[in-house]
Design an enzyme around this catalytic site. Structure first.
Site, mmCIF file in Angstrom:
data_model
loop_
_atom_site.group_PDB
_atom_site.id
_atom_site.type_symbol
_atom_site.label_atom_id
_atom_site.label_comp_id
_atom_site.label_asym_id
_atom_site.label_seq_id
_atom_site.Cartn_x
_atom_site.Cartn_y
_atom_site.Cartn_z
ATOM 1 N N LYS A 124 5.389 45.586 44.996
ATOM 2 C CA LYS A 124 4.461 45.014 44.021
ATOM 3 C C LYS A 124 3.344 44.186 44.667
ATOM 4 O O LYS A 124 2.322 43.935 44.032
ATOM 5 C CB LYS A 124 5.226 44.185 42.980
ATOM 6 C CG LYS A 124 6.097 45.065 42.096
ATOM 7 C CD LYS A 124 6.418 44.463 40.757
ATOM 8 C CE LYS A 124 7.091 45.506 39.868
ATOM 9 N NZ LYS A 124 7.527 45.045 38.604
ATOM 10 N N LYS A 131 9.663 55.352 41.392
ATOM 11 C CA LYS A 131 10.478 55.239 40.176
ATOM 12 C C LYS A 131 9.578 55.177 38.934
ATOM 13 O O LYS A 131 8.424 54.716 39.021
ATOM 14 C CB LYS A 131 11.398 54.023 40.249
ATOM 15 C CG LYS A 131 10.718 52.698 40.079
ATOM 16 C CD LYS A 131 11.734 51.606 39.731
ATOM 17 C CE LYS A 131 10.994 50.336 39.327
ATOM 18 N NZ LYS A 131 11.769 49.406 38.576
ATOM 19 N N LYS A 159 7.160 50.887 33.711
ATOM 20 C CA LYS A 159 6.399 50.536 32.503
ATOM 21 C C LYS A 159 4.941 50.279 32.816
ATOM 22 O O LYS A 159 4.062 50.547 32.031
ATOM 23 C CB LYS A 159 6.944 49.220 31.909
ATOM 24 C CG LYS A 159 8.232 49.319 31.213
ATOM 25 C CD LYS A 159 8.528 47.963 30.592
ATOM 26 C CE LYS A 159 9.944 47.546 30.867
ATOM 27 N NZ LYS A 159 10.130 46.722 32.054
HETATM 28 N N1 AQP Z 1 12.977 54.274 36.862
HETATM 29 C C1 AQP Z 1 14.112 53.657 36.571
HETATM 30 N N2 AQP Z 1 15.278 54.343 36.584
HETATM 31 C C2 AQP Z 1 16.435 53.725 36.254
HETATM 32 N N3 AQP Z 1 16.510 52.422 35.880
HETATM 33 C C3 AQP Z 1 15.373 51.714 35.849
HETATM 34 N N4 AQP Z 1 15.107 50.444 35.526
HETATM 35 C C4 AQP Z 1 13.773 50.216 35.645
HETATM 36 N N5 AQP Z 1 13.157 51.334 36.046
HETATM 37 C C5 AQP Z 1 14.112 52.287 36.185
HETATM 38 C C6 AQP Z 1 16.114 49.496 35.085
HETATM 39 O O1 AQP Z 1 15.719 49.018 33.809
HETATM 40 C C7 AQP Z 1 16.138 47.663 33.658
HETATM 41 C C8 AQP Z 1 15.017 46.853 33.132
HETATM 42 O O2 AQP Z 1 13.957 46.828 34.065
HETATM 43 P P1 AQP Z 1 12.938 45.630 34.058
HETATM 44 O O3 AQP Z 1 12.110 45.702 32.855
HETATM 45 O O4 AQP Z 1 13.651 44.376 34.219
HETATM 46 O O5 AQP Z 1 12.083 45.745 35.344
HETATM 47 P P2 AQP Z 1 11.715 46.861 36.310
HETATM 48 O O6 AQP Z 1 12.912 47.319 37.054
HETATM 49 O O7 AQP Z 1 10.624 46.313 37.135
HETATM 50 O O8 AQP Z 1 11.204 48.024 35.332
HETATM 51 P P3 AQP Z 1 9.830 48.730 35.288
HETATM 52 O O9 AQP Z 1 9.887 49.701 34.192
HETATM 53 O O10 AQP Z 1 9.441 49.248 36.616
HETATM 54 O O11 AQP Z 1 8.851 47.587 34.829
HETATM 55 P P4 AQP Z 1 7.566 47.042 35.523
HETATM 56 O O12 AQP Z 1 6.643 48.213 35.609
HETATM 57 O O13 AQP Z 1 7.077 45.987 34.612
HETATM 58 O O14 AQP Z 1 7.958 46.522 36.854
HETATM 59 C C9 AQP Z 1 16.621 47.192 35.027
HETATM 60 O O15 AQP Z 1 18.031 47.151 35.020
HETATM 61 C C10 AQP Z 1 16.140 48.251 35.969
HETATM 62 O O16 AQP Z 1 17.057 48.445 37.027
#
Ligand code: AQP
Length: 329
Positions: free
Chosen positions: A111, A192, A195
Site C-alpha cells: 500500500k 488479490k 475494494k
Molecule cells: N481477495 C481476497 N480474498 C480473500 N479474502 C480477502 N479479504 C480481503 N481481500 C480478500 C479478507 O476480507 C476481510 C476483510 O478485509 P478488509 O476490509 O479488512 O481489508 P483488506 O484485506 O485490505 O480488503 P480489501 O478488499 O483489499 O480492501 P482495501 O482495498 O480497502 O484494502 C479480511 O479478513 C481479509 O483477509
C-alpha cells in the site's frame, strides 16, 4: 464456548473475496461460538476517505453483515470507533512493538509502494488490528489468508507482553478457509481482489447486479490455451475463476475440470455468471430490506454497548499491568 472476533473495513462495497475468504466463516461460526464482528472504520482512515462516503459504507457493511446471515441475537455487531478501547489499547501495543517488525508487513509494502512518505497510520495498521483482537480476549480470528502475517504479529505482541509483564492477553489463532481463501483480481490475477482497486471490473461486489457480474466475468483475464484446468502457477486467471465457481457451487475444482472438459472459456464463464448471480441475489434482496431500517441502527447501538462492556474490563486489566491511570471513576 470460544470467543471469535473479526472485522471488515468500510472502504467500499464488500466483494466476493471478502465474502469467500472471511465473511462466510463469520456466519458459520456464530452457531457454536460467542462472536463479535466489527466494522473497522478507524482502519479505513489509514488512507484518505470522504467522510460522507465513509459513513455510508459503514452502514452498508453493517447491513451486509446482516444480509449474509449474521444474526444480532447470536453475534455482536458494532462500529469500531464507537468503542474507545480500540484506540487506547492500540497505543499500549505501539509502545511494545518495533519499527523493524512493522516494516516487514507485506500489506504495508504494497500500500505504500510508490509513495515518497507513507501515512503513519498505514504503518501502524497491524497494531490497531492487534488491539481489535486482544481487546476482546479473542480465541479465534476468521480472516482471509492475506491477513496471516498480521495475525502472527498480533500473537507475537500478546506473547511478548505476557512474558514480560505477566498474563495479560489471550493469544489468538487465525482461522483461514482452504477453498476460496484468496480470491484474486479479475483483471490482474496475480493481485488479490480489492475494494479499493481502480478498475471496478477487477472485482465483483456482493451488491452487483447480473449485468455487472456478467461484464466483469466475461472480461476476466484468462490465457490463450482454452483449457479449463486448475494450475495456479501457469493459469492464474482460469484457476481464480474455478476457485470462485467452486466456492459458490460447492463443486470441487477436480469435478469442474471434468465437467468442462472440451469446452471453451466462453461456456465456462457463462455458467460462472449464473452460479455467481444466483448466490448473490438473496444477499442483495436482504440488504435492500435492512439498509435503511431502524433495526440496523438499534443493532449497532446495542452492539457497541455490549462490546464496550468487554473492552472496559480488558482495559482495566491492561492499565493494571502497565501501571497506567489513577482515577477509578
Ligand atoms: N481477495 C481476497 N480474498 C480473500 N479474502 C480477502 N479479504 C480481503 N481481500 C480478500 C479478507 O476480507 C476481510 C476483510 O478485509 P478488509 O476490509 O479488512 O481489508 P483488506 O484485506 O485490505 O480488503 P480489501 O478488499 O483489499 O480492501 P482495501 O482495498 O480497502 O484494502 C479480511 O479478513 C481479509 O483477509
Amino acid at each position: 464456548m470460544k470467543r471469535v472476533f473479526s472485522g471488515v473495513q468500510p472502504t467500499g462495497n464488500i466483494h466476493i473475496g471478502n465474502y469467500l475468504g472471511a465473511l462466510r466463516q463469520f456466519v458459520e461460526l456464530q452457531n457454536d461460538n460467542e462472536c463479535i464482528y466489527c466494522i473497522v472504520d478507524m482502519h479505513s482512515i489509514t488512507l484518505p476517505q470522504d467522510p460522507k462516503e465513509l459513513r455510508k459504507h459503514t452502514l452498508d457493511v453493517a447491513a451486509l453483515y446482516m444480509a449474509i446471515g449474521l444474526d444480532p441475537k447470536k453475534s455482536t455487531i458494532f462500529v469500531q470507533s464507537d468503542v474507545p478501547g480500540h484506540a487506547e489499547l492500540s497505543w499500549v501495543l505501539t509502545c511494545n512493538s518495533y519499527t523493524g517488525e512493522l516494516s516487514r508487513m507485506t500489506q504495508f509494502k504494497d500500500k505504500s509502494k510508490g509513495r515518497e512518505s507513507a501515512p503513519t497510520g498505514l504503518f501502524s495498521y497491524p497494531i490497531l488490528m492487534a488491539a481489535d483482537i486482544l481487546l476482546y480476549d479473542t480465541d479465534i480470528v476468521p480472516v482471509g489468508r492475506d491477513q496471516k502475517q498480521h495475525i502472527e504479529l498480533c500473537r507475537d505482541l500478546a506473547i511478548r507482553i505476557n512474558n514480560k509483564y505477566g498474563q495479560t492477553f489471550v493469544v489468538p489463532d487465525g482461522r483461514f478457509l482452504k477453498e476460496g481463501a484468496r480470491i484474486m483480481s479479475l483483471d490482474e490475477p496475480m493481485k488479490k481482489m480489492s475494494k479499493s482497486a481502480e478498475n471496478p471490473l477487477s472485482r465483483i461486489s456482493l451488491l452487483d447486479e447480473e449485468g455487472k457480474i456478467k461484464k466483469a466475468i466475461m472480461k476476466a483475464t484468462t490465457d490463450s490455451e482454452g483449457i479449463i484446468k486448475f494450475d495456479l502457477e501457469n493459469k492464474p486467471g482460469v484457476s481464480n475463476l474455478m476457485n470462485i465457481y467452486s466456492s459458490f457451487s460447492g463443486i470441487s475444482v477436480e469435478d469442474i475440470e471434468k465437467k468442462y472438459e472440451g469446452c471453451g472459456y466462453g461456456d465456462f464463464k457463462k455458467d460462472l455468471v449464473q452460479v455467481t448471480s444466483e448466490a448473490l441475489r438473496p444477499i442483495r434482496e436482504n440488504f435492500e430490506q435492512i439498509r435503511h431500517s431502524q433495526e440496523l441502527l438499534n443493532v449497532l447501538n446495542e452492539g457497541a454497548e455490549k462490546a464496550n462492556a468487554i473492552a472496559e474490563k480488558t482495559m482495566a486489566r491492561v492499565k493494571e499491568t502497565f501501571g497506567l491511570g489513577i482515577s477509578k471513576k
